[in-house]
Design an enzyme around this catalytic site. Structure first.
Site, PDB file in Angstrom:
ATOM      1  N   ALA A   1       0.833  -1.103   0.106  1.00 39.98           N
ATOM      2  CA  ALA A   1       0.139   0.024   0.002  1.00 39.98           C
ATOM      3  C   ALA A   1       0.750   1.322   0.019  1.00 39.98           C
ATOM      4  O   ALA A   1       1.079   2.068  -0.978  1.00 39.98           O
ATOM      5  CB  ALA A   1      -1.021  -0.148   1.229  1.00 39.98           C
ATOM      6  N   ARG A   2       1.553   1.768   1.250  1.00 36.10           N
ATOM      7  CA  ARG A   2       2.358   2.881   1.329  1.00 36.10           C
ATOM      8  C   ARG A   2       3.310   2.469   2.322  1.00 36.10           C
ATOM      9  O   ARG A   2       2.729   1.883   3.351  1.00 36.10           O
ATOM     10  CB  ARG A   2       1.493   4.127   1.503  1.00 36.10           C
ATOM     11  CG  ARG A   2       0.694   4.680   0.426  1.00 36.10           C
ATOM     12  CD  ARG A   2       1.520   5.345  -0.723  1.00 36.10           C
ATOM     13  NE  ARG A   2       1.158   5.861  -1.682  1.00 36.10           N
ATOM     14  CZ  ARG A   2       0.620   5.495  -2.827  1.00 36.10           C
ATOM     15  NH1 ARG A   2       0.968   4.050  -3.015  1.00 36.10           N
ATOM     16  NH2 ARG A   2       0.335   6.122  -3.701  1.00 36.10           N
TER      17      ARG A   2
ATOM     18  N   ASP B   1       6.517  -3.908  -1.091  1.00 33.86           N
ATOM     19  CA  ASP B   1       6.551  -2.917  -2.336  1.00 33.86           C
ATOM     20  C   ASP B   1       6.681  -1.456  -2.131  1.00 33.86           C
ATOM     21  O   ASP B   1       6.843  -0.807  -2.966  1.00 33.86           O
ATOM     22  CB  ASP B   1       5.365  -3.595  -3.130  1.00 33.86           C
ATOM     23  CG  ASP B   1       5.651  -2.684  -4.596  1.00 33.86           C
ATOM     24  OD1 ASP B   1       6.323  -3.105  -5.139  1.00 33.86           O
ATOM     25  OD2 ASP B   1       4.606  -2.354  -5.001  1.00 33.86           O
TER      26      ASP B   1
ATOM     27  N   GLU C   1      11.285   6.544  -1.068  1.00 33.57           N
ATOM     28  CA  GLU C   1      11.206   5.898  -2.317  1.00 33.57           C
ATOM     29  C   GLU C   1      11.564   7.273  -3.282  1.00 33.57           C
ATOM     30  O   GLU C   1      11.098   8.282  -3.218  1.00 33.57           O
ATOM     31  CB  GLU C   1       9.791   5.518  -2.732  1.00 33.57           C
ATOM     32  CG  GLU C   1       9.183   4.366  -1.813  1.00 33.57           C
ATOM     33  CD  GLU C   1       7.983   3.800  -2.263  1.00 33.57           C
ATOM     34  OE1 GLU C   1       7.468   4.435  -3.281  1.00 33.57           O
ATOM     35  OE2 GLU C   1       7.315   3.036  -1.621  1.00 33.57           O
TER      36      GLU C   1
ATOM     37  N   HIS D   1       7.956  -0.798  -5.651  1.00 36.50           N
ATOM     38  CA  HIS D   1       6.696   0.137  -5.865  1.00 36.50           C
ATOM     39  C   HIS D   1       6.233  -0.426  -7.305  1.00 36.50           C
ATOM     40  O   HIS D   1       6.020   0.866  -8.000  1.00 36.50           O
ATOM     41  CB  HIS D   1       6.741   1.440  -5.444  1.00 36.50           C
ATOM     42  CG  HIS D   1       5.596   2.115  -5.200  1.00 36.50           C
ATOM     43  ND1 HIS D   1       5.318   3.115  -4.207  1.00 36.50           N
ATOM     44  CD2 HIS D   1       4.257   1.974  -5.937  1.00 36.50           C
ATOM     45  CE1 HIS D   1       4.092   3.639  -4.300  1.00 36.50           C
ATOM     46  NE2 HIS D   1       3.387   2.675  -5.311  1.00 36.50           N
ATOM     47  N   ILE D   2       6.043  -1.428  -7.583  1.00 35.16           N
ATOM     48  CA  ILE D   2       5.377  -1.863  -8.814  1.00 35.16           C
ATOM     49  C   ILE D   2       4.012  -2.595  -8.784  1.00 35.16           C
ATOM     50  O   ILE D   2       3.763  -3.317  -9.642  1.00 35.16           O
ATOM     51  CB  ILE D   2       6.440  -2.779  -9.592  1.00 35.16           C
ATOM     52  CG1 ILE D   2       6.768  -3.771  -8.640  1.00 35.16           C
ATOM     53  CG2 ILE D   2       7.580  -1.944  -9.892  1.00 35.16           C
ATOM     54  CD1 ILE D   2       7.615  -5.050  -9.552  1.00 35.16           C
ATOM     55  N   GLY D   3       3.434  -2.469  -7.864  1.00 37.87           N
ATOM     56  CA  GLY D   3       1.880  -2.975  -7.689  1.00 37.87           C
ATOM     57  C   GLY D   3       1.303  -2.913  -8.837  1.00 37.87           C
ATOM     58  O   GLY D   3       0.493  -3.897  -9.260  1.00 37.87           O
ATOM     59  N   SER D   4       1.093  -1.634  -9.511  1.00 39.24           N
ATOM     60  CA  SER D   4       0.095  -1.602 -10.531  1.00 39.24           C
ATOM     61  C   SER D   4       0.918  -1.506 -11.968  1.00 39.24           C
ATOM     62  O   SER D   4       0.521  -1.144 -13.050  1.00 39.24           O
ATOM     63  CB  SER D   4      -0.656  -0.018 -10.537  1.00 39.24           C
ATOM     64  OG  SER D   4       0.429   0.946 -10.226  1.00 39.24           O
TER      65      SER D   4
HETATM   66  C1  DGY Z   1      -1.014   4.192  -7.015  1.00 38.42           C
HETATM   67  O1  DGY Z   1      -1.733   4.539  -7.887  1.00 38.42           O
HETATM   68  O2  DGY Z   1      -1.288   4.775  -6.005  1.00 38.42           O
HETATM   69  C2  DGY Z   1       0.193   3.577  -7.168  1.00 38.42           C
HETATM   70  O3  DGY Z   1       0.766   3.216  -5.567  1.00 38.42           O
HETATM   71  C3  DGY Z   1       0.937   3.888  -8.088  1.00 38.42           C
HETATM   72  O4  DGY Z   1       1.115   5.288  -8.057  1.00 38.42           O
END
Ligand code: DGY
Length: 320
Positions: free
Chosen positions: A239-240, A264, A269, A287-290
């Site tokens: 998430a964050r 992630d 970052e 940070h590649i979730g999406s």
């Molecule tokens: C989001 O959409 O918040 C993802 O973390 C990518 O920026």
């Protein structure tokens, strides 16, 4: 406004997004694809009617105060909004939108990868094979933690949390969740609601965060809360980074309280936390979730839908 509105794309969004953007906008693309600095954002606000930033461009109160009145809308290419001071933007009458829904599956997939990878010691195993140092095998070798049939705790049962729960059901996991309010039965789908995080943690053999970063959720996972997890739990954060006290996480890993973690997102970052690299039971991604081609297009198109609605005089679907 005469002619097409000017749209600034600070980051390299997908080719299809850029191609579609050209249809309705005079597009300025920053080819360097580096995070837009405060001064750059302020300078571009005098040249553009609209911007499509990512979570890497920060609209703090200071930046917002310096924006040129020309800028009318920030159509974020992200679901997270923690990089935007929404009250400050609203006070300047700047419309702000995000891209919910379209990245839920990709992010949930990545959370699943982190959970499986941390549980099955992927860092150790991959290194052994890759470096040519895999020279023995025994039933006691590389024994991990079984995901199937285990209890999963989810903090934040919004769109991504629910997409993750759907995937976890495929692993026969028993799903528990904490959310600000209980979901209707149709969305809960048998998951067990907990009124407090404190009640969720002791039943979470695996714990995954899916809530936004807000002033209220900073360091949501601290030493006391890590201590409430079952011994040998696995912790996942897609998430964050702001949600986690990283010192407390390091202690929980170092003491053996946690069997592993899949991360992630980090407080810093890009870069992450070099102290995590000491531990092979922390499986990390940048940070590649999406970050799938399909989702990047969908995020760009959703941001453009919001822009198109705004410039057609309508309220964009994802306006805050
Ligand atoms: C989001 O959409 O918040 C993802 O973390 C990518 O920026």
């Amino acid at each position: 406004m005469s002619g097409k509105p000017v749209l600034w794309l600070p980051r390299r969004v997908s080719d299809s997004t850029i191609a579609r953007a050209h249809r309705n906008y005079d597009v300025i693309v920053t080819e360097t694809d580096m995070p837009g600095t405060a001064d750059e954002i302020v300078a571009m606000s005098a040249k553009a009617d609209a911007m499509m930033p990512c979570h890497s461009e920060h609209f703090s109160a200071d930046v917002v105060a310096r924006l040129d009145p020309r800028l009318k809308i920030i159509a974020n290419h992200s679901v997270g909004m923690d990089h935007c001071d929404i009250p400050a933007l609203k006070a300047r009458n700047i419309v702000v939108t995000n891209t919910p829904d379209v990245l839920s599956d990709a992010t949930a997939e990545l959370a699943m990868l982190l959970m499986l990878g941390a549980a099955r010691r992927v860092v150790d195993g991959e290194r052994l094979v890759r470096t040519g140092s895999w020279d023995s095998w025994s039933p006691a070798f590389m024994v991990g933690k079984q995901v199937s049939g285990s209890r999963l705790g989810i903090v934040g049962m919004g769109r991504v949390g629910r997409a993750f729960a759907a995937k976890a059901r495929g692993f026969d996991m028993e799903i528990h969740y904490y959310n600000r309010s209980r979901l209707p039965e149709g969305l809960e789908k048998g998951a067990v609601f907990h009124e407090t995080i404190e009640s969720l943690l002791p039943v979470s053999d695996f714990l995954s965060l899916h809530c936004p970063a807000t002033p209220d959720t900073v360091d949501l996972m601290n030493s006391r809360r890590f201590g409430l997890l079952p011994d040998g739990a696995v912790f996942v954060n897609s998430a964050r980074g702001a949600l986690v006290d990283e010192t407390a996480l390091l202690e929980a890993i170092g003491s053996g309280k946690l069997a592993g973690a899949g991360l992630d997102c980090f407080k810093t970052e890009p870069g992450g936390n070099p102290a995590f690299a000491e531990f092979n039971n922390i499986f990390m991604l940048p940070h590649i979730g999406s970050a799938t081609a399909k989702t990047r297009d969908a995020m760009g198109f959703r941001a453009l839908d919001n822009l198109d609605a705004f410039f057609a005089g309508e309220t964009p679907r994802d306006a805050f």
